[in-house]
Design a protein around this motif. Structure first.
Motif, PDB file in Angstrom:
ATOM      1  N   CYS A 135      -8.090  -7.499  12.922  1.00 31.35           N
ATOM      2  CA  CYS A 135      -7.755  -9.010  12.428  1.00 31.35           C
ATOM      3  C   CYS A 135      -8.898  -9.878  12.696  1.00 31.35           C
ATOM      4  O   CYS A 135      -9.849  -9.671  13.326  1.00 31.35           O
ATOM      5  CB  CYS A 135      -6.579  -9.466  13.072  1.00 31.35           C
ATOM      6  SG  CYS A 135      -6.657  -9.539  15.047  1.00 31.35           S
ATOM      7  N   SER A 136      -8.610 -10.890  11.833  1.00 33.17           N
ATOM      8  CA  SER A 136      -9.912 -11.668  11.376  1.00 33.17           C
ATOM      9  C   SER A 136      -9.664 -13.179  11.315  1.00 33.17           C
ATOM     10  O   SER A 136      -8.444 -13.571  10.944  1.00 33.17           O
ATOM     11  CB  SER A 136     -10.645 -11.117  10.147  1.00 33.17           C
ATOM     12  OG  SER A 136     -11.781 -12.142   9.921  1.00 33.17           O
ATOM     13  N   TRP A 137     -10.793 -14.061  11.277  1.00 36.69           N
ATOM     14  CA  TRP A 137     -10.459 -15.694  10.863  1.00 36.69           C
ATOM     15  C   TRP A 137     -10.489 -15.786   9.619  1.00 36.69           C
ATOM     16  O   TRP A 137     -10.309 -16.642   9.077  1.00 36.69           O
ATOM     17  CB  TRP A 137     -11.680 -16.271  11.400  1.00 36.69           C
ATOM     18  CG  TRP A 137     -11.611 -16.774  12.570  1.00 36.69           C
ATOM     19  CD1 TRP A 137     -10.792 -15.916  13.857  1.00 36.69           C
ATOM     20  CD2 TRP A 137     -12.081 -17.707  13.699  1.00 36.69           C
ATOM     21  NE1 TRP A 137     -10.772 -16.682  15.086  1.00 36.69           N
ATOM     22  CE2 TRP A 137     -11.477 -17.564  14.863  1.00 36.69           C
ATOM     23  CE3 TRP A 137     -13.119 -18.630  13.166  1.00 36.69           C
ATOM     24  CZ2 TRP A 137     -12.098 -18.577  15.791  1.00 36.69           C
ATOM     25  CZ3 TRP A 137     -13.786 -19.200  13.965  1.00 36.69           C
ATOM     26  CH2 TRP A 137     -13.169 -19.629  15.455  1.00 36.69           C
ATOM     27  N   ASP A 138     -10.525 -14.483   8.813  1.00 33.19           N
ATOM     28  CA  ASP A 138     -10.235 -14.563   7.301  1.00 33.19           C
ATOM     29  C   ASP A 138      -8.759 -14.660   6.873  1.00 33.19           C
ATOM     30  O   ASP A 138      -8.405 -14.367   5.967  1.00 33.19           O
ATOM     31  CB  ASP A 138     -11.021 -13.540   6.313  1.00 33.19           C
ATOM     32  CG  ASP A 138     -10.718 -12.045   6.954  1.00 33.19           C
ATOM     33  OD1 ASP A 138      -9.552 -12.008   7.210  1.00 33.19           O
ATOM     34  OD2 ASP A 138     -11.314 -11.163   6.358  1.00 33.19           O
ATOM     35  N   CYS A 139      -7.955 -14.674   7.758  1.00 27.11           N
ATOM     36  CA  CYS A 139      -6.478 -14.408   7.699  1.00 27.11           C
ATOM     37  C   CYS A 139      -5.876 -13.166   7.233  1.00 27.11           C
ATOM     38  O   CYS A 139      -4.894 -13.102   6.695  1.00 27.11           O
ATOM     39  CB  CYS A 139      -6.159 -15.700   6.736  1.00 27.11           C
ATOM     40  SG  CYS A 139      -6.545 -17.443   7.205  1.00 27.11           S
ATOM     41  N   ARG A 140      -6.849 -12.158   7.496  1.00 24.72           N
ATOM     42  CA  ARG A 140      -6.410 -10.790   7.032  1.00 24.72           C
ATOM     43  C   ARG A 140      -6.134  -9.909   8.169  1.00 24.72           C
ATOM     44  O   ARG A 140      -7.027  -9.712   8.925  1.00 24.72           O
ATOM     45  CB  ARG A 140      -7.303 -10.269   6.068  1.00 24.72           C
ATOM     46  CG  ARG A 140      -7.158 -10.799   4.416  1.00 24.72           C
ATOM     47  CD  ARG A 140      -8.174 -10.671   3.645  1.00 24.72           C
ATOM     48  NE  ARG A 140      -7.838 -11.160   2.404  1.00 24.72           N
ATOM     49  CZ  ARG A 140      -7.900 -12.204   1.826  1.00 24.72           C
ATOM     50  NH1 ARG A 140      -8.468 -13.242   2.582  1.00 24.72           N
ATOM     51  NH2 ARG A 140      -7.524 -12.567   0.654  1.00 24.72           N
ATOM     52  N   LEU A 141      -5.134  -8.989   8.177  1.00 18.46           N
ATOM     53  CA  LEU A 141      -4.926  -8.167   9.096  1.00 18.46           C
ATOM     54  C   LEU A 141      -5.295  -6.703   8.072  1.00 18.46           C
ATOM     55  O   LEU A 141      -4.457  -6.484   7.303  1.00 18.46           O
ATOM     56  CB  LEU A 141      -3.587  -7.829   9.496  1.00 18.46           C
ATOM     57  CG  LEU A 141      -3.176  -6.764  10.369  1.00 18.46           C
ATOM     58  CD1 LEU A 141      -3.682  -6.611  11.589  1.00 18.46           C
ATOM     59  CD2 LEU A 141      -1.682  -6.641  10.498  1.00 18.46           C
ATOM     60  N   ASN A 142      -6.241  -5.786   8.737  1.00 16.63           N
ATOM     61  CA  ASN A 142      -6.332  -4.670   8.102  1.00 16.63           C
ATOM     62  C   ASN A 142      -5.831  -3.374   8.919  1.00 16.63           C
ATOM     63  O   ASN A 142      -6.347  -3.583   9.886  1.00 16.63           O
ATOM     64  CB  ASN A 142      -7.805  -4.474   7.592  1.00 16.63           C
ATOM     65  CG  ASN A 142      -8.361  -5.313   6.692  1.00 16.63           C
ATOM     66  OD1 ASN A 142      -7.586  -6.169   6.157  1.00 16.63           O
ATOM     67  ND2 ASN A 142      -9.734  -5.317   6.402  1.00 16.63           N
TER      68      ASN A 142
END
Length: 350
Positions: free
Chosen positions: A339-346
């Protein structure tokens, strides 16, 4: 070999800080997130469901979410109640949620005087969890009590993470801005003796059973190996993941009498280009760990590469901002979430 693209969940406006797979449900995880990158504003706890998706990878959807007044930095599922979890908040609060109940937490605690940056639930003493804070303390809690059971004055500055040993009850490891990794025995808390540069009258520090001088910079993350007791990984601002053999630690009353300094560095894993924000050992393999970094990648490493082979097994790089969290599925070997500050969970398979 072409890898299938990851399953992705986008939560616009909420940058992620941490993820946690449920220990009870193979298809459920929690995401702790914050508006405005956690600098100011509210937070949101997402409960994410994994369903069938294309190409053998799961489809991801938000089952429900909870709004909080301040950013959320971490989450940990209960080890005894399948629907409950705790969160760590920027306003110093800790909240207990039940996913069967809408809108509001079922309990809240407010003792820390600064941001709470990590929470961890014991998988041995299953009615206890710990929190760590920028106020330098680590606190032990049980959901039934209105106040903490114990407070460790763990470090003179920010404690980024505190984790229970998966092998020894009452043993906790911490890491801090001060560049040390520490192991504490909760059964024998004592204070450090005063000495040169140590003022125990105004700022008493709890004696650690072992202090590992792990880095010249801040240590942002650590994890216990799930198969090898007293082997830990640490990482942080110096970009290197280090594996420590801490088997020389002495616990119990002995620890309080003679706090030790040491730890043998077994392995250096270099390759990240910026600070490493999270490390996690595989729950299925003693020699595999994952890392998340401000270089926008999540990486997977082996501590026992084949002769002439690389420690680095995989680089996951679709994220477009700091990768701050990663976690292995407890049920499905080789499935990793980032999970990231790009608002995406992969979610992807390694």
């Amino acid at each position: 070999m072409n890898r299938p693209p990851p399953s992705v969940l986008h939560t616009p406006g909420f940058a992620h800080y941490s993820l946690a797979w449920s220990p009870f449900h193979s298809n459920r995880l929690a995401l702790a997130s914050s508006a405005n990158y956690g600098l100011v504003g509210n937070g949101r706890l997402h409960i994410v469901a994994l369903g069938p998706g294309p190409g053998g990878l799961p489809g991801l959807g938000v089952e429900k979410f909870y709004e909080t007044q301040d950013g959320l930095y971490d989450a940990a599922w209960s080890e005894i109640h399948e629907n409950q979890l705790v969160t760590a908040s920027g306003d110093g609060s800790i909240k207990l949620w039940d996913v069967m109940i809408q809108d509001l937490p079922i309990r809240a605690w407010q003792e820390h005087t600064r941001e709470v940056f990590s929470v961890d639930w014991s998988n041995i003493n299953k009615d206890q969890f710990i929190s760590s804070s920028w106020d330098g303390t680590v606190k032990l809690w049980t959901p039934e009590r209105p106040r903490s059971l114990t407070t460790l004055q763990a470090h003179p500055s920010c404690v980024y993470q505190a984790l229970f040993s998966p092998h020894q009850p009452n043993v906790v490891a911490t890491c801090s801005t001060d560049g040390t990794l520490k192991i504490f025995d909760l059964r024998s808390p004592a204070y450090m003796p005063s000495g040169p540069g140590v003022n125990n009258f105004t700022a008493p520090l709890t004696a650690a059973a072992l202090t590992v001088p792990a880095s010249a910079g801040e240590i942002l993350t650590l994890d216990w190996n799930k198969y090898r007791p007293f082997v830990l990984a640490s990482a942080g601002v110096d970009k290197v993941i280090k594996v420590w053999d801490c088997r020389m630690v002495k616990l119990g009353p002995e620890a309080a009498q003679a706090p030790a300094v040491g730890g043998a560095c077994e392995t250096h894993l270099a390759g990240h280009e910026y600070a490493v924000r999270k490390v996690q050992w595989s729950p299925h393999r003693a020699d595999v760990l994952a890392s998340a970094s401000y270089d926008m990648t999540c990486r997977v490493w082996s501590t026992t590469p084949a002769p002439g082979g690389s420690h680095l097994l995989h680089i996951h790089d679709p994220h477009t901002e700091f990768v701050v969290g990663c976690g292995w599925s407890l049920y499905d070997e080789g499935v990793l979430a980032s999970c990231s500050w790009d608002c995406r969970l992969n979610v992807f398979r390694v």
